[in-house]
Scaffold this active site. Sequence first.
Site, PDB file in Angstrom:
ATOM      1  N   HIS A 124      47.216  46.690  46.535  1.00 37.60           N
ATOM      2  CA  HIS A 124      47.220  46.412  47.969  1.00 37.60           C
ATOM      3  C   HIS A 124      45.881  46.776  48.591  1.00 37.60           C
ATOM      4  O   HIS A 124      45.309  47.817  48.289  1.00 37.60           O
ATOM      5  CB  HIS A 124      48.308  47.223  48.662  1.00 37.60           C
ATOM      6  CG  HIS A 124      49.656  46.616  48.564  1.00 37.60           C
ATOM      7  ND1 HIS A 124      49.988  45.448  49.203  1.00 37.60           N
ATOM      8  CD2 HIS A 124      50.766  46.984  47.893  1.00 37.60           C
ATOM      9  CE1 HIS A 124      51.244  45.135  48.937  1.00 37.60           C
ATOM     10  NE2 HIS A 124      51.740  46.057  48.138  1.00 37.60           N
ATOM     11  N   CYS A 198      43.698  41.331  48.245  1.00 36.49           N
ATOM     12  CA  CYS A 198      43.636  40.240  49.206  1.00 36.49           C
ATOM     13  C   CYS A 198      42.409  40.365  50.097  1.00 36.49           C
ATOM     14  O   CYS A 198      41.804  41.418  50.228  1.00 36.49           O
ATOM     15  CB  CYS A 198      44.910  40.172  50.052  1.00 36.49           C
ATOM     16  SG  CYS A 198      45.147  41.604  51.094  1.00 36.49           S
ATOM     17  N   ARG A 207      41.208  35.902  48.016  1.00 33.12           N
ATOM     18  CA  ARG A 207      41.367  37.081  47.157  1.00 33.12           C
ATOM     19  C   ARG A 207      39.986  37.629  46.847  1.00 33.12           C
ATOM     20  O   ARG A 207      39.016  36.873  46.772  1.00 33.12           O
ATOM     21  CB  ARG A 207      42.046  36.710  45.833  1.00 33.12           C
ATOM     22  CG  ARG A 207      43.428  36.108  45.979  1.00 33.12           C
ATOM     23  CD  ARG A 207      44.457  37.129  46.412  1.00 33.12           C
ATOM     24  NE  ARG A 207      45.774  36.520  46.510  1.00 33.12           N
ATOM     25  CZ  ARG A 207      46.251  35.930  47.606  1.00 33.12           C
ATOM     26  NH1 ARG A 207      45.523  35.883  48.701  1.00 33.12           N
ATOM     27  NH2 ARG A 207      47.443  35.388  47.618  1.00 33.12           N
TER      28      ARG A 207
END
Lengths: 230, 53
Positions: A124, A198, A207
């Site tokens: 993340h 991301c 990305r």
Amino acid sequence: MRSVRVVVRSLSELCITVGVLLVLFVVYLLYWTGIRADSAADSEISRLQDRWSRAGATAEHGARRPAAYRDGAAFAVMYIPRFGRDWARPVLQNTEPGTLRRGLGHYSRTARLGERGNFAVAGHRRTHGDPFRDFPALRPGDPVVVSDGRTWYTYTLTRRPYRTLPDDTGVVAPLPAPLDPDAAPFRRPGRYLTLTTCDPEWGSSHRLIAWARLDATRPVASGKPAALRR
Amino acid sequence: MYGWIWRHLPGNAIVRALISLVLIAGVVFLLFQYVFPWAEPLLPFNDVTVDGA
């Protein structure tokens, strides 16, 4: 008149409720997922270290056969000094949302840690502890150290993070083959590592990719690698 | 709605206030434990992998 009052009151109560819900959701995303992810990561790491220290005695007597990675279970710890001296995250098998809530996720179909091919890991950027928040700060030459309890694997980044589209699956191929051929980091097969997250920070239109090559391995028994001792 | 709940709670104002606090805590717990984790993947922050891999 009474019915008008009821309608107005119900409408305002509804608006207040929605507002409170939204505020609570933001609190959940910004704080609660981080608190949960940090404690989950800490407990995964300490569980791994317990297991490794228990297995340590048997490992002395010759090479243990490497265990298969269990889906959703942690099998390694990653250290990236660029993200901070204390930055350490567990690496878990697969990239399901539930797995990424507890740490970094290993793309199940990619190579095992330290093996020939591409050991690809997703994390993340924001929420759930923000593990890869500082991803754009990565620079060529930065070490990425991963331990599976027996061996320290020191990978070295080869270039600045590469920004690409979400369907650019070539970036996790055994020999990374991004859509933009000029961005290809390696010419011949080897032992590589790929990190994905991301971009932009709070979006999902792109990305960010970082590639590294395996530079050194070192038995855990001989102590931390140089990259972590600085 | 809130007025209706308040009128249907038993006891005096203090008891009602306490029950309300418990109800609020329960709702927040349900939201954080079940509703928000379900709603979260609908937002874009979770898309950290390249598709199909």
